[in-house]
Design a protein around this motif. Structure first.
Motif, PDB file in Angstrom:
ATOM      1  N   PHE A 192       6.989  -7.846   0.149  1.00 26.00           N
ATOM      2  CA  PHE A 192       6.644  -7.052   1.322  1.00 26.00           C
ATOM      3  C   PHE A 192       6.678  -5.588   0.935  1.00 26.00           C
ATOM      4  CE2 PHE A 192      11.199  -7.442   1.280  1.00 26.00           C
ATOM      5  CZ  PHE A 192      11.666  -6.189   1.658  1.00 26.00           C
ATOM      6  N   THR A 193       6.168  -4.737   1.797  1.00 23.46           N
ATOM      7  CA  THR A 193       6.255  -3.301   1.573  1.00 23.46           C
ATOM      8  C   THR A 193       7.278  -2.729   2.539  1.00 23.46           C
ATOM      9  OG1 THR A 193       5.018  -1.241   1.376  1.00 23.46           O
ATOM     10  CG2 THR A 193       4.361  -2.720   3.148  1.00 23.46           C
ATOM     11  N   ARG A 194       8.043  -1.782   2.055  1.00 20.92           N
ATOM     12  CA  ARG A 194       9.061  -1.167   2.908  1.00 20.92           C
ATOM     13  C   ARG A 194       8.445  -0.169   3.887  1.00 20.92           C
ATOM     14  NH1 ARG A 194      11.737  -1.849  -1.994  1.00 20.92           N
ATOM     15  NH2 ARG A 194      13.676  -3.006  -1.786  1.00 20.92           N
ATOM     16  N   HIS A 195       7.452   0.577   3.422  1.00 18.58           N
ATOM     17  CA  HIS A 195       6.842   1.634   4.228  1.00 18.58           C
ATOM     18  C   HIS A 195       5.340   1.650   3.977  1.00 18.58           C
ATOM     19  CE1 HIS A 195      10.901   3.231   4.693  1.00 18.58           C
ATOM     20  NE2 HIS A 195      11.025   3.166   3.386  1.00 18.58           N
ATOM     21  N   VAL A 196       4.588   2.098   4.965  1.00 20.83           N
ATOM     22  CA  VAL A 196       3.170   2.383   4.765  1.00 20.83           C
ATOM     23  C   VAL A 196       2.996   3.887   4.897  1.00 20.83           C
ATOM     24  CG1 VAL A 196       2.337   0.124   5.507  1.00 20.83           C
ATOM     25  CG2 VAL A 196       2.646   1.921   7.190  1.00 20.83           C
ATOM     26  N   ILE A 212      -3.787  -4.735   4.376  1.00 17.37           N
ATOM     27  CA  ILE A 212      -4.580  -5.956   4.394  1.00 17.37           C
ATOM     28  C   ILE A 212      -4.114  -6.829   3.231  1.00 17.37           C
ATOM     29  CG2 ILE A 212      -6.891  -6.967   4.225  1.00 17.37           C
ATOM     30  CD1 ILE A 212      -6.396  -5.378   6.812  1.00 17.37           C
ATOM     31  N   ALA A 213      -3.509  -7.951   3.553  1.00 13.82           N
ATOM     32  CA  ALA A 213      -2.934  -8.837   2.536  1.00 13.82           C
ATOM     33  C   ALA A 213      -4.030  -9.490   1.703  1.00 13.82           C
ATOM     34  CB  ALA A 213      -2.072  -9.901   3.202  1.00 13.82           C
ATOM     35  N   PHE A 253       2.253  -5.497   8.357  1.00 14.27           N
ATOM     36  CA  PHE A 253       2.920  -4.235   8.638  1.00 14.27           C
ATOM     37  C   PHE A 253       4.143  -4.089   7.740  1.00 14.27           C
ATOM     38  CE2 PHE A 253       0.678  -5.922  12.252  1.00 14.27           C
ATOM     39  CZ  PHE A 253      -0.194  -4.880  12.527  1.00 14.27           C
ATOM     40  N   ALA A 254       4.707  -2.907   7.695  1.00 15.07           N
ATOM     41  CA  ALA A 254       5.883  -2.653   6.875  1.00 15.07           C
ATOM     42  C   ALA A 254       6.969  -3.675   7.193  1.00 15.07           C
ATOM     43  CB  ALA A 254       6.401  -1.245   7.119  1.00 15.07           C
ATOM     44  N   LYS A 255       7.632  -4.114   6.160  1.00 17.43           N
ATOM     45  CA  LYS A 255       8.745  -5.071   6.233  1.00 17.43           C
ATOM     46  C   LYS A 255       8.333  -6.470   6.678  1.00 17.43           C
ATOM     47  CE  LYS A 255      11.919  -1.303   6.841  1.00 17.43           C
ATOM     48  NZ  LYS A 255      12.537  -0.438   7.761  1.00 17.43           N
ATOM     49  N   GLU A 256       7.049  -6.748   6.719  1.00 20.02           N
ATOM     50  CA  GLU A 256       6.543  -8.079   7.062  1.00 20.02           C
ATOM     51  C   GLU A 256       6.128  -8.776   5.763  1.00 20.02           C
ATOM     52  OE1 GLU A 256       3.423 -10.074  10.199  1.00 20.02           O
ATOM     53  OE2 GLU A 256       3.022  -8.042   9.505  1.00 20.02           O
ATOM     54  N   PRO A 257       6.676  -9.949   5.472  1.00 21.01           N
ATOM     55  CA  PRO A 257       6.360 -10.619   4.203  1.00 21.01           C
ATOM     56  C   PRO A 257       4.879 -10.994   4.087  1.00 21.01           C
ATOM     57  CG  PRO A 257       8.269 -11.624   5.248  1.00 21.01           C
ATOM     58  CD  PRO A 257       7.670 -10.672   6.248  1.00 21.01           C
ATOM     59  N   LEU A 258       4.333 -10.742   2.909  1.00 21.06           N
ATOM     60  CA  LEU A 258       2.998 -11.214   2.564  1.00 21.06           C
ATOM     61  C   LEU A 258       3.098 -12.602   1.947  1.00 21.06           C
ATOM     62  CD1 LEU A 258       2.824  -7.963   2.370  1.00 21.06           C
ATOM     63  CD2 LEU A 258       0.799  -8.419   1.029  1.00 21.06           C
ATOM     64  N   LEU A 280      -0.517  -9.261  -5.971  1.00 17.00           N
ATOM     65  CA  LEU A 280      -0.565  -8.925  -4.544  1.00 17.00           C
ATOM     66  C   LEU A 280      -0.602  -7.424  -4.314  1.00 17.00           C
ATOM     67  CD1 LEU A 280       0.211 -11.985  -4.321  1.00 17.00           C
ATOM     68  CD2 LEU A 280       1.224 -11.333  -2.155  1.00 17.00           C
ATOM     69  N   ASN A 281       0.159  -6.665  -5.077  1.00 17.93           N
ATOM     70  CA  ASN A 281       0.146  -5.210  -4.902  1.00 17.93           C
ATOM     71  C   ASN A 281      -1.248  -4.636  -5.112  1.00 17.93           C
ATOM     72  OD1 ASN A 281       2.872  -4.951  -4.305  1.00 17.93           O
ATOM     73  ND2 ASN A 281       3.448  -4.357  -6.365  1.00 17.93           N
ATOM     74  N   TYR A 282      -1.871  -5.006  -6.215  1.00 20.67           N
ATOM     75  CA  TYR A 282      -3.171  -4.412  -6.527  1.00 20.67           C
ATOM     76  C   TYR A 282      -4.255  -4.875  -5.564  1.00 20.67           C
ATOM     77  CZ  TYR A 282      -7.211  -2.686  -8.965  1.00 20.67           C
ATOM     78  OH  TYR A 282      -8.363  -2.033  -9.256  1.00 20.67           O
ATOM     79  N   GLN A 283      -4.334  -6.173  -5.327  1.00 23.34           N
ATOM     80  CA  GLN A 283      -5.374  -6.685  -4.434  1.00 23.34           C
ATOM     81  C   GLN A 283      -5.193  -6.154  -3.013  1.00 23.34           C
ATOM     82  OE1 GLN A 283      -7.996  -8.367  -5.566  1.00 23.34           O
ATOM     83  NE2 GLN A 283      -7.138  -8.265  -7.608  1.00 23.34           N
ATOM     84  N   THR A 284      -3.954  -6.063  -2.561  1.00 26.56           N
ATOM     85  CA  THR A 284      -3.677  -5.521  -1.223  1.00 26.56           C
ATOM     86  C   THR A 284      -4.047  -4.042  -1.154  1.00 26.56           C
ATOM     87  OG1 THR A 284      -1.972  -7.172  -0.792  1.00 26.56           O
ATOM     88  CG2 THR A 284      -1.850  -5.130   0.492  1.00 26.56           C
TER      89      THR A 284
END
Length: 175
Positions: A43-47, A55-56, A115-120, A141-145
Motif C-alpha cells: 500500500f502507499t502511506r501518502h499520495v 490507479i492500481a 487511496f492512501a493506506k488501502e492495500p493494493l 506494482l509500484n511502477y505499473q501503478t
C-alpha cells in the motif's frame, strides 16, 4: 562464471529479488521458521497533495511472477559461487531447488482507484516465500501503478475530449 549465468528469464524469476531477501530466507530456514505462515500488504502511506487516489496496476505481472517463481540449477550454482551462503543449511538449498509459490494472494482488480493506506495486494505464504517475493511485487506494482495513475491524472486535467499522446516509453524503467 560467464556473464549469462545470472540472467533471469521468466522461467527463472527466483533471482528477481534483493540479496537481503535471500539471506533472510536462509536465516529463517536455519532457525526453523521458514514454514511459518506470514502475510504482508502493499500500500502507499501518502499520495501527493491535491491527488486523492492511485490507479492500481501490476497485478498481471505479480501473478505471472508468483506462478513462475523458482530457481534454476544455474542460478543456484551462481548463488553458491558468491560465497555469501557458505553457512546456509542444506535445507535452504533444497527449498530453493524445489521452490514454487504456495501462498495466497488477494488484490484489488487492475484499474481500481485506491487511496492512501488501502492495500493494493496482500500475500499470505510460508515466511521464506513471502520474503523472497516482496521485492519483485513492490517493483511491479509500484511502477505499473505510477504509470496508470499518471495517465488517469492527465486525462482528468485534459478532459474527456482532448487527444493525449505518450512519449515516455523511451525513458521508462521497463517495457
Amino acid at each position: 562464471m560467464n556473464n549469462q549465468t545470472l540472467l533471469a528469464d521468466p522461467e527463472d524469476y527466483g533471482l528477481l529479488t534483493d540479496l537481503y531477501q535471500l539471506t533472510m530466507a536462509a536465516c529463517y530456514v536455519g532457525e526453523g521458521l521458514d514454514q511459518r505462515r506470514a502475510s504482508f500488504e502493499l500500500f502507499t502511506r501518502h499520495v501527493p497533495s491535491g491527488y486523492g487516489y492511485l490507479i492500481a496496476m501490476g497485478l498481471s505481472q505479480a501473478l505471472d511472477y508468483l506462478t513462475h517463481l523458482h530457481f534454476s540449477e544455474a542460478h543456484l550454482q551462481a548463488l553458491r559461487q558468491t560465497g555469501l551462503f557458505d553457512n546456509a543449511p542444506n535445507e535452504f538449498w533444497e527449498r530453493l531447488a524445489q521452490s514454487r509459490f504456495t501462498g495466497d494472494v488477494w488484490a484489488v482488480p487492475e484499474g481500481t482507484a485506491v487511496f492512501a493506506k488501502e492495500p493494493l495486494l496482500r500475500v499470505e505464504a510460508p515466511l521464506w516465500q513471502a520474503q523472497i517475493a516482496e521485492t519483485y511485487l513492490l517493483n511491479a506494482l509500484n511502477y505499473q501503478t505510477l504509470i496508470a495513475t499518471r495517465a488517469a491524472r492527465l486525462r482528468d486535467v485534459a478532459g474527456a475530449s482532448a487527444k493525449l499522446l505518450e512519449f515516455g516509453t523511451r525513458r521508462a524503467f521497463s517495457p
